[in-house]
Design a protein around this motif. Sequence first.
Motif, PDB file in Angstrom:
ATOM      1  N   ASP A 123     -10.677  -3.255  12.271  1.00  0.00           N
ATOM      2  CA  ASP A 123     -12.083  -3.451  11.926  1.00  0.00           C
ATOM      3  C   ASP A 123     -12.312  -3.635  10.427  1.00  0.00           C
ATOM      4  N   VAL A 124     -11.319  -3.321   9.607  1.00  0.00           N
ATOM      5  CA  VAL A 124     -11.460  -3.435   8.151  1.00  0.00           C
ATOM      6  C   VAL A 124     -11.317  -4.891   7.737  1.00  0.00           C
ATOM      7  N   ARG A 125     -12.267  -5.348   6.942  1.00  0.00           N
ATOM      8  CA  ARG A 125     -12.280  -6.732   6.461  1.00  0.00           C
ATOM      9  C   ARG A 125     -11.785  -6.867   5.025  1.00  0.00           C
ATOM     10  N   GLY A 126     -11.668  -5.756   4.325  1.00  0.00           N
ATOM     11  CA  GLY A 126     -11.178  -5.787   2.954  1.00  0.00           C
ATOM     12  C   GLY A 126     -11.622  -4.555   2.202  1.00  0.00           C
ATOM     13  N   SER A 127     -11.168  -4.455   0.953  1.00  0.00           N
ATOM     14  CA  SER A 127     -11.513  -3.289   0.145  1.00  0.00           C
ATOM     15  C   SER A 127     -11.406  -3.616  -1.340  1.00  0.00           C
ATOM     16  N   VAL A 128     -12.014  -2.745  -2.127  1.00  0.00           N
ATOM     17  CA  VAL A 128     -11.980  -2.849  -3.584  1.00  0.00           C
ATOM     18  C   VAL A 128     -11.713  -1.454  -4.132  1.00  0.00           C
ATOM     19  N   ALA A 129     -10.791  -1.368  -5.074  1.00  0.00           N
ATOM     20  CA  ALA A 129     -10.562  -0.112  -5.795  1.00  0.00           C
ATOM     21  C   ALA A 129     -11.038  -0.329  -7.222  1.00  0.00           C
ATOM     22  N   SER A 130     -11.814   0.627  -7.712  1.00  0.00           N
ATOM     23  CA  SER A 130     -12.348   0.492  -9.064  1.00  0.00           C
ATOM     24  C   SER A 130     -12.355   1.841  -9.760  1.00  0.00           C
ATOM     25  N   THR A 131     -12.516   1.796 -11.072  1.00  0.00           N
ATOM     26  CA  THR A 131     -12.664   3.035 -11.820  1.00  0.00           C
ATOM     27  C   THR A 131     -14.066   3.574 -11.562  1.00  0.00           C
ATOM     28  N   VAL A 132     -14.276   4.824 -11.876  1.00  0.00           N
ATOM     29  CA  VAL A 132     -15.612   5.395 -11.707  1.00  0.00           C
ATOM     30  C   VAL A 132     -16.598   4.769 -12.689  1.00  0.00           C
ATOM     31  N   ASP A 133     -16.078   4.013 -13.676  1.00  0.00           N
ATOM     32  CA  ASP A 133     -16.929   3.278 -14.617  1.00  0.00           C
ATOM     33  C   ASP A 133     -17.276   1.884 -14.120  1.00  0.00           C
TER      34      ASP A 133
ATOM     35  N   PRO B 126     -10.060  11.809  -9.256  1.00  0.00           N
ATOM     36  CA  PRO B 126     -11.235  11.959 -10.122  1.00  0.00           C
ATOM     37  C   PRO B 126     -11.698  10.680 -10.807  1.00  0.00           C
ATOM     38  N   THR B 127     -10.875   9.628 -10.814  1.00  0.00           N
ATOM     39  CA  THR B 127     -11.218   8.451 -11.614  1.00  0.00           C
ATOM     40  C   THR B 127     -11.296   7.139 -10.844  1.00  0.00           C
ATOM     41  N   ILE B 128     -11.038   7.159  -9.540  1.00  0.00           N
ATOM     42  CA  ILE B 128     -11.013   5.912  -8.759  1.00  0.00           C
ATOM     43  C   ILE B 128     -11.926   6.044  -7.553  1.00  0.00           C
ATOM     44  N   VAL B 129     -12.622   4.960  -7.248  1.00  0.00           N
ATOM     45  CA  VAL B 129     -13.416   4.882  -6.020  1.00  0.00           C
ATOM     46  C   VAL B 129     -12.856   3.733  -5.180  1.00  0.00           C
ATOM     47  N   LEU B 130     -12.656   4.010  -3.895  1.00  0.00           N
ATOM     48  CA  LEU B 130     -12.173   3.011  -2.945  1.00  0.00           C
ATOM     49  C   LEU B 130     -13.334   2.624  -2.042  1.00  0.00           C
ATOM     50  N   THR B 131     -13.670   1.348  -2.046  1.00  0.00           N
ATOM     51  CA  THR B 131     -14.729   0.834  -1.188  1.00  0.00           C
ATOM     52  C   THR B 131     -14.078   0.011  -0.085  1.00  0.00           C
ATOM     53  N   VAL B 132     -14.383   0.355   1.168  1.00  0.00           N
ATOM     54  CA  VAL B 132     -13.793  -0.316   2.322  1.00  0.00           C
ATOM     55  C   VAL B 132     -14.911  -0.987   3.109  1.00  0.00           C
ATOM     56  N   LEU B 133     -14.747  -2.266   3.400  1.00  0.00           N
ATOM     57  CA  LEU B 133     -15.730  -3.023   4.167  1.00  0.00           C
ATOM     58  C   LEU B 133     -15.216  -3.237   5.583  1.00  0.00           C
ATOM     59  N   ALA B 134     -16.082  -2.979   6.567  1.00  0.00           N
ATOM     60  CA  ALA B 134     -15.690  -3.102   7.970  1.00  0.00           C
ATOM     61  C   ALA B 134     -16.712  -3.945   8.725  1.00  0.00           C
ATOM     62  N   LYS B 135     -16.258  -4.505   9.825  1.00  0.00           N
ATOM     63  CA  LYS B 135     -17.113  -5.390  10.623  1.00  0.00           C
ATOM     64  C   LYS B 135     -18.128  -4.588  11.437  1.00  0.00           C
ATOM     65  N   PRO B 136     -19.157  -5.263  11.939  1.00  0.00           N
ATOM     66  CA  PRO B 136     -20.126  -4.575  12.806  1.00  0.00           C
ATOM     67  C   PRO B 136     -19.414  -4.031  14.050  1.00  0.00           C
ATOM     68  N   GLY B 137     -19.858  -2.915  14.535  1.00  0.00           N
ATOM     69  CA  GLY B 137     -19.255  -2.317  15.724  1.00  0.00           C
ATOM     70  C   GLY B 137     -17.914  -1.667  15.461  1.00  0.00           C
ATOM     71  N   ALA B 138     -17.573  -1.475  14.206  1.00  0.00           N
ATOM     72  CA  ALA B 138     -16.291  -0.874  13.851  1.00  0.00           C
ATOM     73  C   ALA B 138     -16.174   0.532  14.425  1.00  0.00           C
ATOM     74  N   ASN B 139     -14.963   0.922  14.713  1.00  0.00           N
ATOM     75  CA  ASN B 139     -14.671   2.288  15.139  1.00  0.00           C
ATOM     76  C   ASN B 139     -14.786   3.162  13.893  1.00  0.00           C
TER      77      ASN B 139
ATOM     78  N   ALA C 273      -4.972   7.856  -4.817  1.00  0.00           N
ATOM     79  CA  ALA C 273      -5.030   8.905  -5.836  1.00  0.00           C
ATOM     80  C   ALA C 273      -3.622   9.338  -6.246  1.00  0.00           C
ATOM     81  N   GLU C 274      -2.738   9.478  -5.270  1.00  0.00           N
ATOM     82  CA  GLU C 274      -1.354   9.864  -5.560  1.00  0.00           C
ATOM     83  C   GLU C 274      -0.632   8.768  -6.353  1.00  0.00           C
ATOM     84  N   VAL C 275      -0.840   7.525  -5.996  1.00  0.00           N
ATOM     85  CA  VAL C 275      -0.253   6.402  -6.736  1.00  0.00           C
ATOM     86  C   VAL C 275      -0.727   6.426  -8.184  1.00  0.00           C
ATOM     87  N   ALA C 276      -2.005   6.645  -8.387  1.00  0.00           N
ATOM     88  CA  ALA C 276      -2.562   6.687  -9.752  1.00  0.00           C
ATOM     89  C   ALA C 276      -1.945   7.833 -10.548  1.00  0.00           C
ATOM     90  N   ARG C 277      -1.796   9.002  -9.929  1.00  0.00           N
ATOM     91  CA  ARG C 277      -1.164  10.134 -10.616  1.00  0.00           C
ATOM     92  C   ARG C 277       0.277   9.800 -10.998  1.00  0.00           C
TER      93      ARG C 277
END
Length: 130
Positions: free
Chosen positions: A20-30, A88-101, A117-121
Motif C-alpha cells: 500500500d506504500v507509494r513512497g516516502s521522504v526522509a528529512s531533517t526536523v528543519d 531526534p533529528t529525522i522525520v520519515l513521511t510515508v505516503l500510502a494509497k486509499p484503503g491502505a491497511n 534512526a539507527e542508520v543515522a546514529r
Amino acid sequence: MELRDEVRKEMVLLRERTPDVRGSVASTVDGLTIACDLVIDSGEQVAALASALLAMSRRMLVLAGRGELEETLISGSAGHAALYAAGPTIVLTVLAKPGANLGLLRLEGRKTASTVAEVARHVHSRSEEA
C-alpha cells in the motif's frame, strides 16, 4: 556509503514489502530533504511541511500529557500520509494509497523509522571517528 544512500535503501525496502506504500521522504526536523523515494516532484515541499507537522505533533502531545510522539497519521480522499520521528533529528513521511491497511502501515512505518534512526546514529559515529 552516505546517509542519503543508506536511508533511501531502507525507504525502498519499505515500499517493496508494504504494497500500500507509494513512497516516502526522509528529512531533517528543519525541513531539509535527506532522501526521497517518491514518483512525484514535491519531495522538497513534503519535507518542509513534515518538519512543521512533526513539531506541532510533538508540542500537542506535550501539552496534552500524552507522552512521546509515535506517529501522526493524515487521511485524505486520495490516500494517507504518516509521519514518524526517526530519532531526534529525522522525520520519515510515508505516503500510502486509499484503503491502505493502516495496521501494516503503522507497523512497517515504525520499523523503518527505527532503522533510519539507527542508520543515522551509525553514520554519525563513523564521521566522528574519521
